[in-house]
Write a protein that holds these residues in place. Sequence first.
Motif, PDB file in Angstrom:
ATOM      1  N   ARG A   1       0.853  -1.291   0.236  1.00  0.00           N
ATOM      2  CA  ARG A   1      -0.171   0.041   0.034  1.00  0.00           C
ATOM      3  C   ARG A   1       0.921   1.296   0.191  1.00  0.00           C
ATOM      4  NH1 ARG A   1      -5.168   0.310   1.911  1.00  0.00           N
ATOM      5  NH2 ARG A   1      -6.494  -1.374   1.129  1.00  0.00           N
TER       6      ARG A   1
ATOM      7  N   GLU B   1     -11.942   4.068  -0.355  1.00  0.00           N
ATOM      8  CA  GLU B   1     -12.001   2.914   0.411  1.00  0.00           C
ATOM      9  C   GLU B   1     -12.921   2.974   1.624  1.00  0.00           C
ATOM     10  OE1 GLU B   1      -8.967  -0.649   1.074  1.00  0.00           O
ATOM     11  OE2 GLU B   1      -8.421   1.321   1.962  1.00  0.00           O
TER      12      GLU B   1
ATOM     13  N   GLY C   1     -13.094  -3.908  -2.524  1.00  0.00           N
ATOM     14  CA  GLY C   1     -11.976  -4.744  -3.168  1.00  0.00           C
ATOM     15  C   GLY C   1     -11.278  -4.123  -4.323  1.00  0.00           C
ATOM     16  N   ALA C   2     -11.949  -3.632  -5.010  1.00  0.00           N
ATOM     17  CA  ALA C   2     -11.458  -2.993  -6.347  1.00  0.00           C
ATOM     18  C   ALA C   2     -10.636  -1.756  -5.915  1.00  0.00           C
ATOM     19  CB  ALA C   2     -12.626  -2.433  -7.460  1.00  0.00           C
TER      20      ALA C   2
ATOM     21  N   TYR D   1      -3.221  -3.905  -2.225  1.00  0.00           N
ATOM     22  CA  TYR D   1      -3.639  -4.774  -1.393  1.00  0.00           C
ATOM     23  C   TYR D   1      -5.300  -4.633  -1.272  1.00  0.00           C
ATOM     24  CZ  TYR D   1      -3.212  -8.432   1.928  1.00  0.00           C
ATOM     25  OH  TYR D   1      -3.326  -9.964   2.878  1.00  0.00           O
ATOM     26  N   ALA D   2      -6.422  -5.622  -1.445  1.00  0.00           N
ATOM     27  CA  ALA D   2      -7.691  -5.575  -1.438  1.00  0.00           C
ATOM     28  C   ALA D   2      -8.208  -5.118  -0.085  1.00  0.00           C
ATOM     29  CB  ALA D   2      -8.108  -6.967  -1.832  1.00  0.00           C
ATOM     30  N   ARG D   3      -7.480  -5.195   1.243  1.00  0.00           N
ATOM     31  CA  ARG D   3      -7.911  -4.987   2.485  1.00  0.00           C
ATOM     32  C   ARG D   3      -7.056  -3.841   3.116  1.00  0.00           C
ATOM     33  NH1 ARG D   3      -8.085  -9.800   5.553  1.00  0.00           N
ATOM     34  NH2 ARG D   3      -6.611 -10.474   4.039  1.00  0.00           N
TER      35      ARG D   3
ATOM     36  N   ALA E   1      -7.579  -3.031  -4.051  1.00  0.00           N
ATOM     37  CA  ALA E   1      -6.585  -3.307  -5.198  1.00  0.00           C
ATOM     38  C   ALA E   1      -5.660  -2.406  -5.746  1.00  0.00           C
ATOM     39  CB  ALA E   1      -7.330  -4.384  -6.015  1.00  0.00           C
TER      40      ALA E   1
END
Length: 97
Positions: A8, A54, A68-69, A76-78, A72
């Motif tokens: 990230r 987010e 998630g998008a 990193y999705a989370r 990403a």
Amino acid sequence: MLLPSLLRTLVPLLAGWIIVALTGLGFTLDSNSAQTAVAFAVAGAYYIVFRLLERAAEKFGGPLWLQGAVGALLGYARPPRYKPTDDVVELLRQSRS
């Protein structure tokens, strides 16, 4: 937990560099320092925009695919999750796991 934090950090920097390279925001100055500064500013703006999207998707219950998008696009999705603590040693230990 370290890998998500690294991703990230590095993905927005890479995205900023790519955006500057592809759009000509480098201002074609002779100074590499100026172009680097522009790339870092773009990367910072990129991170802020996608992190705010987010957070808004999480807070207002946006669809999971959107969360998630957007995650990403930050690498990193989370977002990393840390246990709340005031113990600095424990925070360092959590960041390394």
